[in-house]
Write an enzyme that holds these catalytic residues in place. Structure first.
Site, PDB file in Angstrom:
ATOM      1  CG  LEU A 339      -1.810  -1.223   1.390  1.00  0.00           C
ATOM      2  CD1 LEU A 339      -2.359  -1.305   2.805  1.00  0.00           C
ATOM      3  CD2 LEU A 339      -2.942  -1.183   0.383  1.00  0.00           C
ATOM      4  CB  THR A 340       1.194   4.031  -2.426  1.00  0.00           C
ATOM      5  OG1 THR A 340       1.463   3.119  -3.493  1.00  0.00           O
ATOM      6  CG2 THR A 340       2.073   5.252  -2.592  1.00  0.00           C
ATOM      7  CD  GLN A 392       3.668  -3.666  -5.707  1.00  0.00           C
ATOM      8  OE1 GLN A 392       3.399  -2.512  -5.411  1.00  0.00           O
ATOM      9  NE2 GLN A 392       2.733  -4.591  -5.882  1.00  0.00           N
ATOM     10  CB  CYS A 423       1.009   1.092 -10.594  1.00  0.00           C
ATOM     11  SG  CYS A 423       0.971   2.728  -9.840  1.00  0.00           S
ATOM     12  CE  LYS A 462      -1.966  -5.537  -6.253  1.00  0.00           C
ATOM     13  NZ  LYS A 462      -2.746  -4.621  -7.100  1.00  0.00           N
ATOM     14  CG  HIS A 492      -7.089  -4.826  -8.160  1.00  0.00           C
ATOM     15  ND1 HIS A 492      -6.640  -3.550  -7.894  1.00  0.00           N
ATOM     16  CD2 HIS A 492      -8.337  -4.898  -7.622  1.00  0.00           C
ATOM     17  CE1 HIS A 492      -7.568  -2.892  -7.230  1.00  0.00           C
ATOM     18  NE2 HIS A 492      -8.612  -3.694  -7.067  1.00  0.00           N
ATOM     19  CB  ALA A 550      -5.719  -3.591  -0.709  1.00  0.00           C
ATOM     20  NE  ARG A 551     -10.666   0.107  -1.842  1.00  0.00           N
ATOM     21  CZ  ARG A 551     -11.867   0.420  -2.313  1.00  0.00           C
ATOM     22  NH1 ARG A 551     -12.315   1.655  -2.191  1.00  0.00           N
ATOM     23  NH2 ARG A 551     -12.618  -0.491  -2.899  1.00  0.00           N
TER      24      ARG A 551
END
Length: 685
Positions: A339-340, A392, A423, A462, A492, A550-551
């Site tokens: 996660l950025t 990553q 991305c 990914k 994703h 993730a979120r």
């Protein structure tokens, strides 16, 4: 007319309309209707009238700043102010602060920072409440006099040689950084593999790096060398292409800036190299004679010679077969997504305490790593508690990615390396990396083949479903990516164009998994927000190894505990506050307990709070579990602290940070970096 008027006058007066709130307000929709409209079905007892739609003027400000807009300062003014601030008493020399002794600084009077201990202590802010995080670890604090918890130190004048034990690894070695700055770090495996695949390597490592050993160890590390002006590496181009095709490089990322009037030619291997590449695909090994003497990579990079008898040889490159690589079993393991910004080391460490099995660092750009940027290398840091950890990386060209993989393999301790080909942000896509690679399947093949053969660690990829909405491409590479060298692929369930405007397409993820070979681990990703979601997606297809979170982990990191205990945790505000306390403690240990470290911890805490405010407690819902796309109505919590935590106001987030880290500096403002409140619009990258 007169008779009608008389009749109307004789008629009894009508009852006045009922003006009670129950009669004037429309009937409240049922929970099922609210769910159908993607509105969170909060219990009526906790609903409250919506607040003003216009935010206050002091939104995101600590002290309600005025309306005067500050004049933008020039770079020269900012540089002058930085130099003046360095010499001020508020910037105490690090070495002096550690030991409490003015003579401990080797630069003496020429040091750029202040050595006046009395002046520093006179203007230093009051200590924060609580104890120093290093004291809790029974270790000496490395920040000494500058620590904001100085009063809790057992011995403030301890020798700097007995400082705290490091629990973090993968720090950038200064000698390695110097080699990267000078473009003298050698990549024998990557260079040989790029040549084997028939891709042209224009810029190579500079010669005589071994003779520069003394220079590397004793020169100052300011990076202002003439050699640093040259690009680190060029994109692979066809040998038949015009050499002027890629003359210029973008200095910020090191990617090629190709004239739009010249068609970009995709690199194609020659017939001879195609045969050799096929041999690699079949047998997993390739041999290349480069007519150079064999040498230790550490010796060639100006470091101490390696004692490992299996050191790399540049005249004989043996690429490991997939069966010879370390195998990671992803099946039914709880995987915290990279996660950025918010997926930093303290947050990953917190998720480990809550039950996460696999962690992965934030995305790092290949060109920045190859240039030795310290800020990018900080993304590769690993805590000792991360027992299954990967990094990553993101790059656009085979030679860049292969060099980065070899560099990480040599200098870092990781369990796997993930290449981000999904991305969606513009700055990455415009340079040909990230999800733009989904439009170039041959480029994907070259990148995976080049990267997988320079490391013995598992390589994962990914991707998203597609670049454009409705043009799914991921299923076309899943069947072949294992033969190219990948050990796992994460899909994703959204396209780049879609972003978060719709729910993830898990049916398509299952379709990709069905096409994958049995040896390839397929990891699904998208909209996992409860243990029921995780169970449904993992059991929905037997070929799905696990589901990446993730979120869901950002909004409620205790989701890992819920999955392991198979329950919906109705967490209280006090329990949530204790989790915030743990994050702050981990942050102070990672970023520092001095004033700068405290404010850095505050910044990342506020970024995280911009996500946690979306969580709706289980006890407030008519329907559980909560969905990621539900828009919350205006509601309040079961106590004042819970009400404060569910606020989407930046001023309230600052108030929470002050409960943990003390008052913010004067004039402090905060604006979230990411639009974490994107529910049904393509806003959040």
């Amino acid at each position: 007319m007169a008779a009608t008027a008389a009749a109307a006058a004789a008629a009894p007066p009508a009852d006045p309309p009922d003006s009670s709130p129950a009669a004037s307000s429309p009937p409240r929709p049922s929970p099922e209707e609210l769910v159908a409209r993607a509105v969170a079905p909060v219990k009526p007892a906790f609903l409250r009238p919506p607040l003003s739609a216009t935010p206050p003027k002091d939104e995101g400000k600590a002290n309600g700043g005025g309306a005067v807009v500050a004049e933008k300062k020039s770079k020269r003014q900012l540089k002058r102010e930085r130099k003046q601030e360095q010499k001020s008493s508020s910037h105490l020399c690090i070495e002096v602060g550690k030991s409490g002794n003015v003579s401990s600084c080797k630069y003496g009077d020429s040091c750029r920072f202040s050595h006046d201990i009395d002046a520093y202590l006179a203007q230093k802010p009051a200590d924060l409440e609580g104890t120093c995080p290093f004291t809790n670890l029974d270790q000496l604090c490395p920040y000494g006099l500058t620590c904001r918890f100085l009063g809790t130190h057992k011995d403030i004048h301890a020798a700097s040689g007995n400082l705290s034990e490091k629990h973090e690894i993968n720090a950038l070695n200064k000698d390695i950084q110097k080699l990267l700055w000078k473009n003298k770090y050698k990549f024998p495996k990557a260079s040989a593999q790029i040549k084997l695949l028939g891709l042209k390597e224009v810029i190579k490592s500079k010669p005589d790096a071994a003779n520069d050993d003394k220079k590397v160890n004793h020169d100052n590390l300011d990076g202002n060398d003439d050699e640093n002006k040259e690009p680190l590496c060029n994109p692979p181009v066809n040998a038949e292409c015009d050499s002027t095709l890629c003359e210029e490089l973008d200095r910020s990322e090191g990617e090629p800036l190709i004239d739009n009037s010249i068609p970009c030619v995709e690199p194609r291997p020659t017939k001879k190299s195609k045969v050799e590449s096929d041999e690699i695909d079949k047998h997993g090994a390739g041999t290349l004679n480069t007519n150079t003497e064999s040498e230790d990579p550490n010796l060639s990079n100006g470091l101490e010679p390696s004692n490992n008898s299996s050191s790399c040889r540049t005249d004989l490159i043996t690429t490991p077969h997939l069966r010879e690589k370390k195998i990671i079993d992803f099946r039914e393991k709880l995987y915290l997504a990279p996660l950025t910004t918010v997926g930093n080391l303290p947050f990953r460490r917190l998720c480990k305490t809550l039950g996460a099995d696999i962690t992965c660092g934030e995305m790092a750009m290949c060109t920045n790593l190859l240039q030795g940027q310290a800020s990018e290398w900080a993304l590769l840091r690993r805590h000792s508690s991360e027992d299954l950890f990967g990094v990553q990386i993101c790059g656009a060209y085979p030679d860049t990615v292969a060099r980065t993989v070899e560099l990480v393999d040599n200098e870092c301790s990781v369990d796997f390396i993930d290449i981000n080909m999904g991305c969606p942000i513009d700055i990455v896509v415009n340079k040909g990396a990230g999800s733009s690679l989904l439009t170039k399947p041959m480029r994907i093949k070259s990148i995976v083949q080049a990267a997988s053969t320079v490391t013995e660690k598992p390589l994962t990829v990914k991707v998203r479903t597609a670049f454009f909405e409705g043009r799914n491409r991921a299923d076309s590479i899943v069947s072949d990516i294992y033969d190219w060298g990948a050990s796992a692929i994460t899909v994703h369930g959204r396209s780049r164009q879609q972003r978060y405007s719709k729910l993830a397409d898990w049916d398509y993820i299952y379709q990709c998994a069905q096409k994958a070979p049995d040896q390839l681990h397929v990891v699904g990703n998208g909209d996992v927000f409860s243990f029921t979601d995780w169970n449904k997606h993992v059991s929905g297809c037997s070929k799905i190894s696990t589901s990446m979170i993730a979120r869901g982990a950002l909004i409620k990191p205790w989701i890992f505990t819920e999955v392991k205990e198979q329950r919906h945790w109705d967490i209280t505000s006090g329990e949530r506050f204790n989790i915030l306390k743990d994050f702050v403690s981990f942050g102070l240990e990672h970023w520092g307990s001095d004033s700068k470290g405290v404010e850095t911890t505050r910044y990342f805490l506020l970024e995280w709070l911009s996500y946690t405010c979306r969580y709706i407690p289980v006890g407030l819902l008519d329907v559980i579990p909560q969905r990621l796309n539900w828009r919350p109505p205006s509601y309040c919590g079961r106590d004042d602290l819970e009400t404060l935590m569910i606020s989407d106001s930046a001023a309230d987030w600052i108030r929470i940070s002050e409960m943990l880290l003390g008052k913010v500096p004067e004039g402090f403002t905060f604006t979230p970096k990411h639009k974490s409140n994107a529910y049904d619009r393509a806003e959040n990258g």
